[in-house]
Design a protein around this motif. Structure first.
Motif, mmCIF file in Angstrom:
data_model
loop_
_atom_site.group_PDB
_atom_site.id
_atom_site.type_symbol
_atom_site.label_atom_id
_atom_site.label_comp_id
_atom_site.label_asym_id
_atom_site.label_seq_id
_atom_site.Cartn_x
_atom_site.Cartn_y
_atom_site.Cartn_z
ATOM 1 N N ASP A 15 -16.785 -14.233 4.677
ATOM 2 C CA ASP A 15 -17.453 -14.360 3.370
ATOM 3 C C ASP A 15 -18.601 -13.360 3.196
ATOM 4 O O ASP A 15 -19.729 -13.745 2.838
ATOM 5 N N MET A 48 -19.234 -24.661 9.794
ATOM 6 C CA MET A 48 -20.239 -23.729 10.286
ATOM 7 C C MET A 48 -21.623 -24.380 10.378
ATOM 8 O O MET A 48 -22.013 -25.152 9.510
ATOM 9 N N TRP A 83 -21.525 -22.990 4.239
ATOM 10 C CA TRP A 83 -20.490 -22.035 3.820
ATOM 11 C C TRP A 83 -21.104 -20.734 3.312
ATOM 12 O O TRP A 83 -22.231 -20.393 3.661
ATOM 13 N N ASP A 135 -20.107 -21.199 -2.869
ATOM 14 C CA ASP A 135 -19.970 -19.745 -3.038
ATOM 15 C C ASP A 135 -20.928 -19.147 -4.057
ATOM 16 O O ASP A 135 -20.504 -18.483 -5.031
ATOM 17 N N GLU A 223 -12.181 -19.370 -6.087
ATOM 18 C CA GLU A 223 -13.481 -19.402 -5.397
ATOM 19 C C GLU A 223 -13.961 -17.969 -5.177
ATOM 20 O O GLU A 223 -13.318 -17.007 -5.610
ATOM 21 N N THR A 272 -7.845 -17.713 3.628
ATOM 22 C CA THR A 272 -8.890 -17.382 2.646
ATOM 23 C C THR A 272 -9.043 -15.877 2.476
ATOM 24 O O THR A 272 -8.704 -15.087 3.366
ATOM 25 N N HIS A 274 -12.226 -13.321 0.589
ATOM 26 C CA HIS A 274 -13.592 -13.452 0.065
ATOM 27 C C HIS A 274 -14.269 -12.109 0.302
ATOM 28 O O HIS A 274 -14.003 -11.447 1.291
ATOM 29 N N HIS A 289 -12.879 -10.150 4.471
ATOM 30 C CA HIS A 289 -12.604 -10.654 5.826
ATOM 31 C C HIS A 289 -11.106 -10.887 6.001
ATOM 32 O O HIS A 289 -10.360 -10.995 5.029
ATOM 33 N N ARG A 301 -12.594 -15.957 11.227
ATOM 34 C CA ARG A 301 -12.378 -14.733 10.469
ATOM 35 C C ARG A 301 -13.358 -13.643 10.895
ATOM 36 O O ARG A 301 -14.332 -13.911 11.594
HETATM 37 O O1 FUB Z 1 -16.066 -20.002 4.497
HETATM 38 C C1 FUB Z 1 -15.777 -21.236 3.869
HETATM 39 C C2 FUB Z 1 -15.068 -21.009 2.584
HETATM 40 O O2 FUB Z 1 -13.868 -20.287 2.816
HETATM 41 C C3 FUB Z 1 -15.786 -20.163 1.566
HETATM 42 O O3 FUB Z 1 -16.838 -20.815 0.933
HETATM 43 C C4 FUB Z 1 -14.654 -19.808 0.698
HETATM 44 O O4 FUB Z 1 -14.916 -18.812 -0.242
HETATM 45 C C5 FUB Z 1 -13.613 -19.416 1.715
HETATM 46 O O5 FUB Z 1 -13.792 -18.098 2.159
#
Ligand code: FUB
Length: 326
Positions: A15, A48, A83, A135, A223, A272, A274, A289, A301
């Motif tokens: 991200d 995370m 996140w 996000d 997202e 994902t 991003h 990523h 990632r």
């Molecule tokens: O990293 C967690 C989530 O995964 C992010 O908030 C999203 O955009 C996706 O990348």
């Protein structure tokens, strides 16, 4: 094309939100870890616990890991899951914006401050009032006004806010084909810690000016929205989630509407996708990523970067996500 390598390999990062501060390129990624949480559509496997700040003088040059910038355990209102974060600067202070579930398991967006772009950042005691979902992208317009774009479907909970209040019973996917749910935007107050106006929904339209539909899954917002400008045009880019594309739409002001223009990056290895887009030292860059370093694990990632090019009409040249290194 030569293999594209992660910008760091000593930890998993995702991200990426990139900015130029004090003449240096800073990247604000998520810090992916193996938390042992089984994968599900709620995104519980993205568990995370902290985030680091990375920086570099040149793209392709040595990357400095400035260490832990913010920990979940230091955030007074924390539940779980730190996140994708983003950063901004105003009047001598750096701001880190981060989504985190509160103790009721509802995503809110918090803010933390530092005197350095590298952190560490000190969190405010409460999330930003009126914030929700995930996000955040904080964009500084030419006149110095800051706007926050945010939102994400499924585990990002945006669909649960459709009526304006949180409703956990709303299904993950709509059954009908109405207009797609848009990302949200709010102008930030002078203190950068509050919204200065009610949150608004952004509309993304097709080439006929009709709102992109919910079932148009290769174009609808999911997202990871990011805002940048190029030659006076506002570019809203985002992930289409379950169709795994990075796409973009353009408009003539920060609020939109934005007209869908095309694909920036085809699917990468991993569920994902991003990103962020910025100009640095005369070139445009796409930070993104994929899961190549972990052998394809969705929740592990690594941030990569490649040059982004525009055509004469302002269209972004499409790139292939599955590069040779994947
Ligand atoms: O990293 C967690 C989530 O995964 C992010 O908030 C999203 O955009 C996706 O990348």
């Amino acid at each position: 094309m030569p293999p594209i390598q992660p910008i760091v390999t000593h930890m998993f990062t995702a991200d990426p939100r990139a900015h130029v501060f004090e003449g240096r390129l800073y990247v604000y990624p998520s810090h992916d870890i193996e938390a042992g949480v089984p994968e599900n559509d709620e995104g519980d496997h993205f568990d995370m616990r902290d985030c680091h700040v990375l920086s570099m003088d040149e793209v392709g040059g040595e990357v400095t890991d400035h260490g832990v910038a913010l920990r979940v355990e230091d955030i007074p209102w924390a539940g779980r899951q730190l996140w994708s974060n983003d950063a901004a600067y105003k009047d001598g202070t750096y701001y880190l914006y981060f989504p985190l579930k509160d103790r009721s398991d509802v995503f809110r967006i918090g803010v933390a401050t530092s005197t350095s772009p590298a952190g560490p950042f000190t969190p405010e005691p409460e999330p930003i009032p009126g914030s929700f979902s995930i996000d955040p992208c904080v964009f500084r317009d030419r006149d110095g006004t800051h706007y926050m774009y945010f939102g994400g479907l499924w585990g990002g909970q945006l669909q649960r806010w459709r009526t304006g209040t949180y409703d956990p019973t709303v299904p993950r996917d709509p059954m009908d084909d109405g207009p797609a749910l848009g990302p949200r935007i709010a102008r930030l107050a002078d203190d950068m810690k509050h919204f200065a106006e009610p949150v608004r929904e952004i509309t993304i339209v097709d080439e006929q000016g009709q709102p992109v539909r919910q079932q148009d899954r290769k174009r609808r917002f999911f997202e990871a929205c990011w805002m940048h400008t190029y030659r006076g045009t506002y570019y809203l880019s985002y992930s289409t989630g379950d169709t795994h594309l990075l796409v973009y739409a353009t408009g003539d002001n920060p609020y939109g509407p934005f007209t869908y223009r095309g694909v920036i990056l085809t699917p990468v290895l991993g569920w994902t996708t991003h990103h962020s887009i910025l100009e640095f030292k005369g070139k445009w860059w796409l930070f993104y990523h994929d899961s190549s370093l972990s052998g394809g694990k969705t929740h592990l990632r690594s941030v990569k970067v490649r040059e982004l090019r525009y055509r004469e009409d302002g269209a972004i040249e499409q790139m292939e996500g599955m590069d040779v290194a994947s």
